[in-house]
Motif scaffolding. Structure first.
Motif, PDB file in Angstrom:
ATOM      1  N   GLN A 267      43.858  14.711  41.159  1.00 45.68           N
ATOM      2  CA  GLN A 267      43.361  15.211  39.884  1.00 45.68           C
ATOM      3  C   GLN A 267      44.494  15.895  39.099  1.00 45.68           C
ATOM      4  O   GLN A 267      44.401  17.061  38.743  1.00 45.68           O
ATOM      5  N   GLU A 269      48.511  14.902  36.714  1.00 41.84           N
ATOM      6  CA  GLU A 269      49.189  13.912  35.887  1.00 41.84           C
ATOM      7  C   GLU A 269      49.627  12.693  36.691  1.00 41.84           C
ATOM      8  O   GLU A 269      49.572  11.555  36.204  1.00 41.84           O
ATOM      9  N   GLU A 272      46.689  10.501  37.215  1.00 47.71           N
ATOM     10  CA  GLU A 272      46.396   9.748  35.996  1.00 47.71           C
ATOM     11  C   GLU A 272      47.379   8.593  35.815  1.00 47.71           C
ATOM     12  O   GLU A 272      47.002   7.494  35.381  1.00 47.71           O
ATOM     13  N   GLY A 276      46.427   4.684  35.624  1.00 50.41           N
ATOM     14  CA  GLY A 276      46.894   3.863  34.513  1.00 50.41           C
ATOM     15  C   GLY A 276      47.634   2.632  34.980  1.00 50.41           C
ATOM     16  O   GLY A 276      47.470   1.536  34.410  1.00 50.41           O
TER      17      GLY A 276
END
Length: 562
Positions: A267, A269, A272, A276
């Protein structure tokens, strides 16, 4: 050195750059913190030393004031005081002497020096005792007291080979001092009498400062290294290692687009970024499948188009070969009757006396010669395109050939107001076809003359090289534009000269003949300045060392063969 460091930093990974940045900031912070701490401790130690010296100075001054108020003190006689006459006294058989404040101060200083603790000395502005003469430091201090009203002077210095701290304070005349000093020195109350120097060895203080500096340095290094280690471990586990895992997945995906990309459950960067990348991999996989379908369809269409193009190209080649063969046949068939007609015209010119008839015959002869030259060039071009050009190799002197070509055009060039220069051409022997080279250089000189204005020069240069020879034909005419240079050797492409355009095949034939010799023909032009055609010929013929020279008599070269 700076560029090397920049390249090394640029080559580092994210963890290395982060570690260098944090190390620099941490080093600056720890350095500033401990530097301030060191300065604080050093100031405290030196302040203690200064306070000790100030306290000793006050004690000495209080002692002097008390002695001054009491008029001195009697002690057991030792050597007497020559500066204080009548100061001896006998009491109960004991010989005593009177000691004034100055003498008591000196004796106390000697006693302290013997104990190795400290010392002090008195100086006077008006000397009675030479022992009270001020040294250089005390003279500067007295000047500060007298001129600027300084209350005290403190400094570190080396005295008698020992590092000491000096506290110097002024001495002023008090009412109790006038009993002794007015008679000899004329002092008044409040006058600057001299100064008191308290001298304390600073070895102990400096030793404490050195110990403190090493202790602070060790603490700073320990804090710096331990903090750096903690930051490195945290950075590696939280940032570097997850990014390396993600990079390995990217490389695996590059090699195999069907590689299953796992999703990193974090949880933050980096989580993420991993999500992505997984979504991007899925999108690329779908696009790849669609692209493969489009490529397969385009490949089928391209194969069909290539087949059609190959058939069209094959047809064009057949038609081009038929055209070339037709030109060769027609040129060959035209050359014989044209030669016969030229022979008849030559005969008529020798037998006809009428001037009008001779003028018509000469006109017919020039046109026939032009037609024969064009037919010859067309025939040569056809043979070159069919790779059927025949060369007769022989040992020849290229310099002599150039001289003959220059001589052939010299009269025509003079009529046009142009000078042909052929300076100091050396003898250069090589194997080549004399007639074909003569044809090439006649064509190049003819072109140079046609594009040169009156008053200019055309020059031929012969430059021998180790494995060949270079010939340059230079003119100073209008030049050739850059867009025309690309097509200058293309057949049927011609430029417009001052006397009209040519057939557009002369330079194409010249280039083909030079390349048949294993050489090169190039051109460089600066419009409005000069144009240089460069011919490179190898010394040895393409036929090899065993080429047999053809030793036949050569007729004089003619311009019409170009």
């Amino acid at each position: 050195m700076r560029s090397f460091i920049k390249r090394r930093i640029a080559a580092m990974g994210l963890g290395g750059k982060y570690l260098i940045g944090v190390s620099g900031l941490l080093l600056i912070g720890v350095g500033v913190l401990f530097s301030r701490q060191f300065q604080t401790e050093k100031t405290f130690i030196m302040g203690q030393l200064e306070s000790q010296a100030r306290l000793l100075g006050r004690q000495v001054l209080l002692t002097r004031s008390w002695l001054s108020d009491q008029g001195g003190v009697y002690v057991r006689w030792t050597s007497g005081n020559p500066h204080l006459p009548g100061s001896e006294l006998s009491l109960n058989g004991c010989r005593l002497q009177l000691c004034n404040p100055a003498l008591v101060t000196r004796e106390l200083s000697k006693y302290a020096m013997k104990q190795g603790v400290y010392r002090f000395r008195l100086t006077s502005t008006r000397l009675i005792n030479p022992d009270n003469a001020p040294d250089e430091t005390e003279r500067r201090a007295l000047a500060d007291f007298a001129e600027r009203g300084a209350a005290e002077v403190n400094l570190l210095q080396e005295l008698d080979g020992q590092k000491v701290f000096r506290h110097i304070r002024p001495l002023f005349i008090e009412a109790g001092c006038l009993g002794c000093h007015r008679e000899y020195e004329g002092y008044r109350v409040g006058d600057l009498r001299g100064c008191l120097s308290v001298i304390i060895p600073s070895d102990t203080a400096e030793s404490r400062i050195r110990q403190l500096s090493w202790a602070l340095f060790r603490d700073a290094v320990f804090i710096f290294l331990s903090t750096l280690a903690v930051l490195f471990i945290l950075n590696y586990n939280l940032t570097v290692r997850p990014l390396k895992r993600l990079r390995r997945q990217m490389r695996a995906f590059e090699q195999d687009i069907n590689f299953p990309v796992p999703i990193l459950r974090r949880q933050d960067e980096i989580g993420e970024l991993a999500v992505g990348f997984a979504e991007l991999a899925a999108a690329l996989r779908r696009q790849h499948e669609e692209m493969e379908k489009k490529v397969a369809r385009a490949t089928r269409e391209l194969v069909e188009v290539n087949r059609e193009l190959n058939e069209a190209n094959l047809g064009l080649r057949r038609r081009d070969a038929m055209k070339t063969d037709f030109l060769a046949t027609v040129s060959h068939e035209l050359r014989t009757p044209l030669t016969n007609i030229q022979g008849g015209v030559d005969y008529l010119l020798q037998t006809v006396d009428n001037e009008d008839q001779r003028s018509y015959l000469q006109l017919i002869e020039r046109n026939i010669r032009g037609l024969i030259a064009m037919v010859s060039r067309l025939l040569d071009l056809a043979r070159i395109e069919l790779d059927q050009i025949e060369l007769e190799y022989e040992a020849l002197d290229l310099g002599m050939l150039l001289q003959e070509v220059a001589l052939l055009f010299r009269a025509e060039a003079a009529r046009m107001g142009i000078e042909i220069r052929c300076p100091a051409i050396p003898e250069v022997r090589l194997y080549a076809d004399y007639r074909r080279l003569n044809q090439v250089f006649i064509n190049l000189i003819d072109n140079a003359l046609r594009f040169s204005p009156p008053g200019q020069t055309v020059e031929m240069r012969l430059l021998p090289e180790a494995d060949g020879v270079v010939v340059e034909v230079v003119d100073h005419g209008s030049g050739i534009e850059a867009r025309e240079l690309e097509e200058i050797f293309t057949r049927y492409r011609c430029r417009h000269s001052k006397d009209g355009g040519g057939s557009g095949i002369g330079l194409a034939v010249a280039k083909g003949l030079i390349e048949a010799h294993g050489g090169r023909l190039t051109v460089v032009s600066s419009p409005g300045v000069e144009t240089v055609f460069t011919v490179y010929l190898p010394r040895q013929s393409p036929a090899g060392p065993a080429a047999t020279p053809v030793m036949e008599e050569k007729e004089e070269g003619k311009k019409d063969d170009a």
